[in-house]
Enzyme design. Structure first.
Site, PDB file in Angstrom:
ATOM      1  CG  ASP A  92     -44.898  -0.595   8.804  1.00 45.14           C
ATOM      2  OD1 ASP A  92     -43.691  -0.833   8.726  1.00 45.14           O
ATOM      3  OD2 ASP A  92     -45.695  -1.294   9.452  1.00 45.14           O
ATOM      4  CE  LYS A 114     -40.657  -6.288   5.641  1.00 44.57           C
ATOM      5  NZ  LYS A 114     -40.515  -5.365   6.766  1.00 44.57           N
ATOM      6  CG  MET A 223     -51.067  -7.634   2.578  1.00 42.30           C
ATOM      7  SD  MET A 223     -49.856  -8.375   3.687  1.00 42.30           S
ATOM      8  CE  MET A 223     -50.923  -8.953   5.009  1.00 42.30           C
TER       9      MET A 223
END
Length: 292
Positions: A92, A114, A223
């Site tokens: 990741d 991502k 996030m």
């Protein structure tokens, strides 16, 4: 660190991988060749029998491993052992790259990170990649930022592995939920100021029912970098006092860590123009503590 290699969305079956860049379109790179080796010699004894069974069946094992918040010194002992003899690593973003220094130079590396607003490989393609490698007899390290148990889409990967009959092992890691407050110099809980806390993903702040957190002593937002102004506005609408302490921790525990201490009413202003992601946002009285 080793260069990332992996599979593009158009061909998710092993020949190259999507690498997203802030300076251009995604690139597809050919993976490095690997001399196959067993990881069982470096595994804890509790896993060696499982790996031996796998070898006889010619099917690889997938290890879903937490990489912690980014500092390789915060890897678990089990994670470090697995990485040191890895065949294939699917990794990741979010700080996981530093751990790749422990991998053999012959390991095949596939970046599947991502970032909000950037082109990235889709989750079903990651699931297919893990299954495909294991069915070809490779042991796979699925290296995930933080801990696999927290907002990592591990359920999708586990479902795909289980459906394909592939053995898998979960390896916990230190979550940034735990690490970021300490890195910034304050505890996540306090007997007087914060006896409880809640954690929320703010990838889409408009989709969150912020009202359920009205009486939470400490709110931990993951996030939430891009949506911080919206989040602060909604909290004030719901009755959070404008002077409620806020701490924003960018890249917790790494050499690029930055910390902003502010309030609900001023946090958006105080962090304007800064790159916040990846970050942890702590809202509540514990965020005003500074024990560093």
């Amino acid at each position: 660190p080793h260069p990332s290699t992996g599979t593009s969305p158009a061909c998710p079956m092993l020949h190259g991988s999507l690498t997203a860049s802030a300076h251009g379109p995604p690139q597809c790179h050919a993976p490095r060749l690997k001399t196959h080796r067993s990881v069982s010699a470096s595994l804890p004894s509790s896993l060696q029998a499982r790996t031996a069974t796998r070898v006889n069946a010619a099917v690889g094992t997938c290890f879903l491993v937490g990489a912690g918040p980014g500092d390789p010194d915060l890897l678990t002992v089990k994670a470090a052992k697995l990485l040191s003899s890895a065949e294939v690593i699917v990794y990741d973003d979010l700080g996981a790259q530093a751990a790749l220094d422990l991998a053999p130079k012959t390991a095949q590396l596939f970046y599947v990170g991502k970032r909000g607003g950037q082109a990235s490989i889709k989750q079903p393609e990651i699931d297919d990649m893990l299954v495909s490698f294991c069915l070809k007899g490779h042991d796979v390290i699925r290296l995930k930022g933080g801990c696999p148990s927290v907002f990592s889409r591990v359920a999708s990967e586990l479902a795909a592995l289980k459906a394909a009959g592939i053995p898998h092992v979960l390896v916990p890691g230190i979550s940034s939920i735990q690490a970021a407050p300490l890195a910034a110099g304050f505890p996540l809980t306090d007997a007087q100021l914060g006896p409880h806390f809640a954690v929320v993903s703010a990838h889409d702040p408009e989709a969150v029912d912020w009202s359920v957190f009205r009486n939470i002593a400490a709110l931990i937002v993951l996030m939430g970098g891009r949506g911080l102004p919206v989040i602060m506005f909604k909290l004030q609408q719901l009755g959070w006092a404008p002077g409620t302490p806020v701490c924003v921790v960018h890249a917790a525990g790494t050499l690029t860590q930055q910390v902003w201490r502010s309030t609900v009413s001023l946090a958006a202003q105080d962090t304007a123009g800064h790159k916040l992601s990846p970050c942890i946002i702590v809202v509540g009285r514990v965020a005003a503590l500074d024990l560093s």
